[in-house]
Design a protein around this motif. Structure first.
Motif, short mmCIF file in Angstrom:
data_model
loop_
_atom_site.label_atom_id
_atom_site.label_comp_id
_atom_site.label_asym_id
_atom_site.label_seq_id
_atom_site.Cartn_x
_atom_site.Cartn_y
_atom_site.Cartn_z
N LYS A 51 4.16 7.90 -1.21
CA LYS A 51 5.27 8.12 -0.29
C LYS A 51 5.81 9.53 -0.45
N GLN A 52 5.91 10.00 -1.70
CA GLN A 52 6.42 11.35 -1.96
C GLN A 52 5.56 12.42 -1.28
N TRP A 53 4.24 12.24 -1.31
CA TRP A 53 3.33 13.22 -0.72
C TRP A 53 2.95 12.86 0.72
N LYS A 54 3.63 11.83 1.27
CA LYS A 54 3.46 11.45 2.68
C LYS A 54 2.01 11.12 3.00
N ILE A 55 1.38 10.34 2.10
CA ILE A 55 0.00 9.91 2.30
C ILE A 55 0.02 8.45 2.75
N PRO A 56 -0.44 8.15 3.94
CA PRO A 56 -0.41 6.77 4.42
C PRO A 56 -1.44 5.90 3.70
N HIS A 57 -1.12 4.63 3.51
CA HIS A 57 -2.08 3.68 2.94
C HIS A 57 -1.85 2.32 3.58
N SER A 58 -2.88 1.53 3.61
CA SER A 58 -2.78 0.20 4.20
C SER A 58 -2.98 -0.85 3.12
N GLY A 59 -2.09 -1.79 3.06
CA GLY A 59 -2.18 -2.82 2.02
C GLY A 59 -1.57 -2.36 0.72
N SER A 60 -1.60 -3.24 -0.25
CA SER A 60 -0.97 -2.96 -1.55
C SER A 60 -1.98 -2.34 -2.51
N PHE A 61 -1.46 -1.80 -3.61
CA PHE A 61 -2.30 -1.22 -4.65
C PHE A 61 -2.80 -2.34 -5.57
N LEU A 62 -4.09 -2.29 -5.88
CA LEU A 62 -4.66 -3.22 -6.86
C LEU A 62 -4.73 -2.48 -8.19
N VAL A 63 -3.79 -2.78 -9.10
CA VAL A 63 -3.67 -2.03 -10.34
C VAL A 63 -4.36 -2.77 -11.47
N LYS A 64 -5.30 -2.09 -12.13
CA LYS A 64 -6.00 -2.61 -13.30
C LYS A 64 -5.61 -1.76 -14.51
N THR A 65 -6.20 -2.07 -15.65
CA THR A 65 -5.91 -1.29 -16.86
C THR A 65 -6.61 0.06 -16.79
N GLY A 66 -5.84 1.11 -16.58
CA GLY A 66 -6.40 2.45 -16.55
C GLY A 66 -6.85 2.93 -15.19
N TYR A 67 -6.86 2.07 -14.19
CA TYR A 67 -7.28 2.50 -12.87
C TYR A 67 -6.69 1.58 -11.81
N ALA A 68 -6.86 1.98 -10.55
CA ALA A 68 -6.32 1.18 -9.45
C ALA A 68 -7.13 1.45 -8.19
N PHE A 69 -6.95 0.59 -7.18
CA PHE A 69 -7.61 0.76 -5.89
C PHE A 69 -6.56 0.66 -4.80
N VAL A 70 -6.83 1.34 -3.68
CA VAL A 70 -5.96 1.21 -2.51
C VAL A 70 -6.77 1.56 -1.27
N ASP A 71 -6.42 0.96 -0.15
CA ASP A 71 -7.08 1.25 1.12
C ASP A 71 -6.25 2.26 1.91
#
Length: 585
Positions: A23-43
């Motif tokens: 949000k701070q860098w105004k980057i759009p994303h769809s859906g929620s973040f999938l957060v794992k240990t040490g990494y994450a995914f987002v669409d």
């Protein structure tokens, strides 16, 4: 495929933290973040948003003390065919071969070039060289451009073991993550900060070598561009050398130069110690030293060196660099150089990021041409010398140049002496450097807390003069160490244009304040002066003031253009007709 992998994620980071970063860098994303240990995914909604996230965040943004790595999330079997190569020299076309990149001088090149992006769309690399090619190409130098190489998803490939298997395949990636755009790739060297060192003049010949053979070998081995400024400061005991490359390339070249000087000292029986001397722009030295000297002390302790920095008194408007002298063994000095330049680069990147964000909002002002920060010119020291003098482009000249503007800047009354300098030397130098007329108005009373500085000049001159005044007040401690320099500036606008600055119901002035973070006030019930002008007050830190001034000048330019158009549209009197008689008052 627009799914992103976010690596090097702190264990403390939450989905809300990552969402806040996007949000701070105004980057759009769809859906929620999938957060794992040490990494994450987002669409991301599209490829443009995904590339924006990679370019803006990867290797540049910290979250809970860890720098994020961002790249496409591509299952292993889906990334074996195509490479995307970005940040290529914009004037060239390329083809991909097993040995790397080759300039294509004929029309049968297999690559499609779009601006500064190139996709090797018609090329299939053998599976056994993909990983090696990726590692070899990513970050490699082409005409001072650091290439950015990443895989392109093969949409026709079958995901490995379905969705779950695809995710497992992603974690067991073929090439190591060092090939990701965020780690290996750096901005093109032309916009990176160079390493500047001072060397004793008697060793310059040995560094160059017979017919330039030695310096050519250094540049070839370290993938760097090296400028030896032999003609600067004729007769001086030391000469500056500027090294353009990646941080590793700069350090390797510096180490090689130190080895050459040491060998030459032995051969010529030169017995004095040869310290490593690094030149750094004064803007960055405070952050290198750290609070109470902690950063510098830590570098000394970690590397076993003794580090001193030249005093502020040695600085001039035309020499903004300070000399960092490092004493110790060659190994120790080399380690210290890496740590010192790491700190300086962090400061530089922080300043450039802020300046880049602001420069997109400042119309008609080329910040990179101002010479206030080192920005890819042949070395930081020459950046000042490259500023055109008054009468050249960017200075006070006539015929096609920007119109002159007048700004009244209010400074603490106690700071007047610092701005004027001994016998007026500082204000004269500042005026010459900026290409502006700078005068300090008389005090309005014995107890006046502020004095007005009258600055007259085009936009670039205003920027340089005001920037230096803000900086001088900070250097001379008129503001606390943690206190941001905030000043008030007044500009005059035609009374009939004041309404355009305010806008209907104050809409325009509110938008100005939200956009620039400055406080913008058009006092009500002003009586226009003899030139039918009223005052607009602008308060804030330097960039906020600059943004607000430029935006207001843009509004005034629009008003003037509209007036000219209206005058041109008015019917002209017939030829020979007498102008209508005006009534006497």
């Amino acid at each position: 495929m627009n799914k992103l992998y976010i690596g090097n994620v702190s264990a403390e980071a939450s989905e809300e933290d990552l969402e806040s970063v996007f949000k701070q860098w105004k980057i759009p994303h769809s859906g929620s973040f999938l957060v794992k240990t040490g990494y994450a995914f987002v669409d991301c909604p599209d490829e443009k948003a995904a590339m924006m996230a990679i370019d803006v965040l990867s290797g540049k943004v910290e979250l809970h003390g860890k720098v994020l790595e961002v790249e496409h999330s591509v299952p292993k079997r889906q990334r074996s065919c195509k490479l995307q190569i970005r940040n290529i020299p914009p004037h060239m076309q390329w083809e991909v071969s097993a040995n790397g990149l080759t300039p294509s001088r004929v029309g049968h090149n297999q690559a499609a070039q779009l601006g500064s992006h190139l996709v090797a769309s018609g090329v299939t690399l053998p599976l056994d060289i993909n990983g090696a090619s990726m590692e070899k190409l990513n970050g490699s130098m082409m005409e001072n451009f650091a290439l950015k190489v990443s895989y392109i998803p093969d949409e026709t490939a079958t995901p490995e073991g379905g969705p779950a298997g695809g995710r497992r395949g992603f974690n067991a990636r073929g090439p190591p993550r060092s090939g990701s755009p965020g780690l290996g790739a750096r901005p093109k060297v032309q916009s990176d900060i160079p390493l500047r060192v001072l060397v004793p003049t008697q060793f310059v010949g040995a560094i160059i070598g017979k017919e330039g053979a030695t310096i050519r070998n250094i540049t070839k081995q370290t993938h760097s561009k090296i400028d030896i400024h032999r003609k600067e400061n004729a007769g001086a005991a030391e000469k500056p050398i500027t090294i353009h490359s990646t941080p590793e390339g700069c350090s390797n070249a510096c180490r090689t130069i130190m080895d050459i000087m040491q060998k030459e000292a032995v051969d010529t029986k030169f017995t004095e110690e040869i310290p490593l001397k690094i030149l750094a722009h004064n803007n960055f030295v405070g952050r290198l030293i750290g609070k109470e000297g902690r950063n510098l002390k830590k570098i000394e302790q970690d590397t076993g060196t003794k580090i001193t920095i030249s005093p502020l008194q040695d600085l001039t408007l035309y020499n903004p660099e300070r000399t960092i002298t490092i004493k110790g063994s060659i190994d120790a000095c080399s380690r210290a150089e890496e740590e010192v330049m790491k700190k300086i680069r962090e400061s530089y990147e922080s300043d450039m990021a802020a300046m880049s964000l602001q420069s997109n909002l400042i119309p008609g002002l080329n910040l990179n041409a101002l010479g206030l920060f080192p920005s890819g010119a042949p070395g930081m020291g020459s950046s000042m010398a490259n500023v055109p003098p008054p009468g050249a482009h960017g200075g006070c000249s006539y015929g096609g140049q920007p119109e002159s503007e007048t700004v009244h800047l209010f400074i603490p009354a106690l700071a007047v002496g610092a701005i004027i300098g001994k016998q007026g030397q500082h204000i004269k130098q500042l005026s010459h450097f900026a290409g502006a007329s700078i005068k300090i108005a008389p005090a309005e009373g014995m107890d006046a807390k502020h004095r007005m500085v009258i600055i007259v000049g085009p936009p670039e001159a205003q920027f340089k003069a005001q920037c230096r005044i803000f900086g001088k007040l900070k250097e001379e401690n008129f503001f606390g160490p943690k206190e941001e320099v905030k000043l008030e500036a007044h500009i005059k606008v035609p009374s009939f244009a004041a309404g355009r600055v305010i806008g209907k119901g104050g809409k325009t002035v509110n938008e100005l304040q939200n956009l620039t973070c400055a406080e913008v006030v058009v006092p009500r019930d002003q009586t226009p002066d003899e030139n039918d002008q009223v005052i607009v007050k602008i308060s804030g830190h330097f960039f906020a003031c600059q943004l607000a001034q430029r935006k207001i000048q843009e509004i005034l330019a629009q008003v003037r253009r509209q007036q000219q158009q209206q005058q041109q549209q008015q019917p002209k009197p017939p030829s020979g007709a007498q102008p209508p008689m005006q009534r006497r008052k």
